[in-house]
Design an enzyme around this catalytic site. Structure first.
Site, PDB file in Angstrom:
ATOM      1  N   HIS A  12      -3.049   7.949  -4.651  1.00  0.00           N
ATOM      2  CA  HIS A  12      -1.890   7.535  -4.634  1.00  0.00           C
ATOM      3  C   HIS A  12      -1.609   5.854  -4.530  1.00  0.00           C
ATOM      4  O   HIS A  12      -2.041   5.311  -4.325  1.00  0.00           O
ATOM      5  CB  HIS A  12      -1.672   7.801  -2.993  1.00  0.00           C
ATOM      6  CG  HIS A  12      -2.062   6.972  -2.510  1.00  0.00           C
ATOM      7  ND1 HIS A  12      -2.537   5.485  -1.731  1.00  0.00           N
ATOM      8  CD2 HIS A  12      -3.184   7.018  -1.300  1.00  0.00           C
ATOM      9  CE1 HIS A  12      -3.138   4.905  -0.377  1.00  0.00           C
ATOM     10  NE2 HIS A  12      -3.606   6.219  -1.084  1.00  0.00           N
ATOM     11  N   GLU A  92      -6.379  12.601   3.008  1.00  0.00           N
ATOM     12  CA  GLU A  92      -7.313  11.508   3.481  1.00  0.00           C
ATOM     13  C   GLU A  92      -8.344  11.616   4.936  1.00  0.00           C
ATOM     14  O   GLU A  92      -7.969  12.448   5.475  1.00  0.00           O
ATOM     15  CB  GLU A  92      -6.181  10.224   4.206  1.00  0.00           C
ATOM     16  CG  GLU A  92      -7.156   8.960   4.474  1.00  0.00           C
ATOM     17  CD  GLU A  92      -8.222   8.244   3.632  1.00  0.00           C
ATOM     18  OE1 GLU A  92      -9.136   8.586   2.953  1.00  0.00           O
ATOM     19  OE2 GLU A  92      -7.419   7.157   3.007  1.00  0.00           O
TER      20      GLU A  92
END
Length: 219
Positions: A12, A92
């Site tokens: 990202h 994550e």
């Protein structure tokens, strides 16, 4: 089995948590948004990826975190050529819920001393935990290749540690090799390319911050 020609792993863009670690005390990690810089990084990545994919179809998997979804939207891929799914197993590493900055800083020091793969954050995950769920995702991914109409490209929008662990699992890297590598930068990517011998290779290596120190013959 219709194995894709390429599997692209994309981190990202820059999030508010990348520039201000106190934000984790006020907002959930999964809700953190991209910064203006992060949006620009994702747009730049989109230009390169659109050129890479051309007019080919894409099967995309996106981490459920807001910053990953924002990154995917900024890529501006042709929706008529993309099949996209949210994939929670690509999230994550979990560092706990509301995070106290000083406590996290102490734990990062402990992690550096103990090892990024094995150290488990209090109320959170170790790298080994993430490795296990990435492995479960890979089993699902391989099953998807059984569809003869599978797109020739796979795109995975995820996080830096998850990218390294994906490659560790795919290429059977040792723990020592994993520990020696650095995360890619924001909106940076790596591509697994299918060769004429039926094997995948990484288009370029991850940066190495130290030499691996294996324990034995499997290193």
């Amino acid at each position: 089995m219709a194995r894709p020609r390429r599997i692209v792993l994309l981190r990202h863009g820059e999030s508010v948590g990348n520039v201000d670690d106190t934000v984790y005390e006020r907002e959930p990690d999964h809700a953190l948004a991209l910064t203006a810089t992060g949006l620009h990084q994702a747009e730049e990545a989109g230009r390169a990826l659109r050129e890479m994919f051309g007019h080919e179809r894409i099967s995309a998997y996106v981490s459920p975190y807001r910053r990953a979804h924002q990154t995917f939207r900024c890529l501006d891929l042709d929706p008529g050529r993309v099949r996209v799914r949210e994939e929670p197993r690509l999230r994550e590493q979990d560092w706990g819920n509301w995070q106290d900055r000083d406590d996290v800083q102490r734990q990062k020091v402990y992690r550096d001393a103990y090892g990024h793969f094995f150290y488990r954050f209090a109320q959170g995950e170790s790298g080994a935990d993430v490795y296990d769920r990435v492995g479960a995702f890979l089993e699902s991914l391989w099953r998807s290749f059984e569809d003869p109409q599978h797109p020739p490209n796979v795109l995975i929008v995820t996080h830096g540690l998850t990218m390294r662990l994906f490659c560790m699992r795919w290429f059977h890297w040792s723990v020592a090799e994993f520990e020696s590598l650095s995360n890619p930068g924001n909106a940076d990517w790596r591509a697994l390319l299918l060769g004429p011998d039926g094997r995948y290779t990484l288009d370029r290596p991850f940066d190495r911050w130290c030499e691996p120190e294996p324990y034995g013959v499997t290193g």
